[in-house]
Design an enzyme around this catalytic site. Structure first.
Site, PDB file in Angstrom:
ATOM      1  N   GLY A 307       0.835  -1.186   0.000  1.00 20.39           N
ATOM      2  CA  GLY A 307       0.000   0.000   0.000  1.00 20.39           C
ATOM      3  C   GLY A 307       0.872   1.238   0.000  1.00 20.39           C
ATOM      4  N   GLU A 308       0.372   2.309   0.617  1.00 19.17           N
ATOM      5  CA  GLU A 308       1.021   3.612   0.761  1.00 19.17           C
ATOM      6  C   GLU A 308       1.522   4.200  -0.563  1.00 19.17           C
ATOM      7  OE1 GLU A 308       5.563   2.859   2.442  1.00 19.17           O
ATOM      8  OE2 GLU A 308       3.916   2.427   3.815  1.00 19.17           O
ATOM      9  N   GLY A 309       0.956   3.726  -1.679  1.00 22.76           N
ATOM     10  CA  GLY A 309       1.337   4.242  -2.988  1.00 22.76           C
ATOM     11  C   GLY A 309       2.629   3.681  -3.527  1.00 22.76           C
TER      12      GLY A 309
END
Length: 340
Positions: A307-309
């Site tokens: 996640g988190e880009g």
């Protein structure tokens, strides 16, 4: 059948989604023409050629640029996390946002490697959305306002927008959205997320099943699905995708949770994601299925599930390389090389 106009906040979103601008076909053709003249066999750069043409068409210039790529990470807290659907406690969300701010997370390093800016949006972290098993995540006004807030991701005028998220419990929320959109059984859409297994995974499946059952009767409307089952980061990312389209900025999507925001817009208008690229396919089992439903082919497949880009940020390197080859290579005529 078109919905009646009620004057409610979702009417503006529906009208916006119904009248999205298209790609610049003259720019697309100009980019294709240039590709045909570059000093290489036709198609020799494979997917890089497609990516370069895609960026050109959506930026509206035959020779595109990626000088200001931005990764926007939206962080939110979720009431459903209190059900123990993740091996990590809810307070990890705030702790990770602090890590982003300190420049110490994985996404910070990836952004640094490719010269990308990072913006982190704190979406009322001290106020979790209600537990979607028991209550709606938003009122209509709250949901529309959160989508509007997500549009702020375009304030810095990026030429490429990459979307990411942070929120303990949000793969549960995303799975509920996919279950509501596509049917089937809850367990088909629930994966390990941050590492759920055993009893934690069972609680996650049951939460998704119960939340969608509670929302039954409203599953024909993607905005109602978002309002009842979503999270602030998902609503904000949907707004960011729409704003990018209005400003002709190409978008790179990250993983499973980001794709939930995209899938809701796709249900609203099947052309709503035409400006988007899938940065990667995550290790979350259902992500590949969703991308296939959306007609998005991932740039990378590295088994990531952070996640988190991070996956979208990593894809910036490929996009920048595609654009660099497109703009910087010589043509056959310039290089004095005989064409086929």
């Amino acid at each position: 059948m078109p919905r009646a106009v009620t004057g409610l906040p979702f009417d503006d979103i529906r009208n916006l989604a119904a009248s999205l601008p298209h790609a610049d076909e003259a720019a697309r053709q100009g980019a294709l023409d240039r590709q045909a003249q570059l000093v290489k066999p036709p198609g020799a750069l494979g997917r890089l050629e497609e990516i370069a043409v895609h960026i050109a068409a959506w930026q509206g210039r035959p020779i595109p640029k990626v000088d200001r790529p931005t990764v926007a990470v939206f962080a939110s807290t979720h009431g459903v996390a209190s059900r123990g659907v993740s091996p990590y406690p809810p307070e990890v969300t705030k702790q990770m946002v602090a890590t982003f701010t300190d420049g110490k997370a994985a996404v910070n390093q990836i952004c640094g490697a490719f010269g990308a800016g990072l913006r982190v949006f704190d979406l009322a972290l001290d106020l979790p959305t209600p537990d979607i098993v028991e209550a709606d995540a938003f009122t209509e006004a709250e949901c529309a306002a959160t989508m509007a807030f997500g549009m702020e991701a375009l304030a810095g005028e990026p030429d490429l927008l990459c979307l990411g998220e942070m929120g303990i419990g949000n793969t549960t929320v995303a799975a509920a959205i996919f279950h509501a959109l596509y049917g089937g059984e809850a367990e088909e859409w629930v994966g390990p997320g941050t590492g759920a297994s055993g009893e934690v995974l069972e609680r996650k499946i049951e939460a998704v099943r119960a939340a969608v059952e509670r929302a039954r009767g409203h599953l024909d409307d993607p905005l109602e699905i978002l309002r009842k089952l979503g999270g602030r980061e998902i609503a904000a990312m949907a707004g960011a995708i729409l704003a990018a389209r209005l400003q002709h900025v190409p978008v790179v999507l990250d993983g499973y949770v980001v794709t939930a925001a995209a899938a809701l817009l796709h249900r609203l208008n099947p052309a709503a994601l035409d400006h988007c690229l899938a940065g990667h396919v995550s290790a979350e089992p259902a992500h590949a299925r969703v991308l296939q439903k959306l007609g998005l082919r991932p740039i990378l497949d590295l088994g990531m599930r952070l996640g988190e880009g991070s996956g979208a940020a990593l894809a910036i390197g490929v996009v920048k390389a595609a654009v660099a080859c497109h703009s910087g290579m010589a043509t056959f005529a310039e290089a004095g090389v005989a064409d086929a």
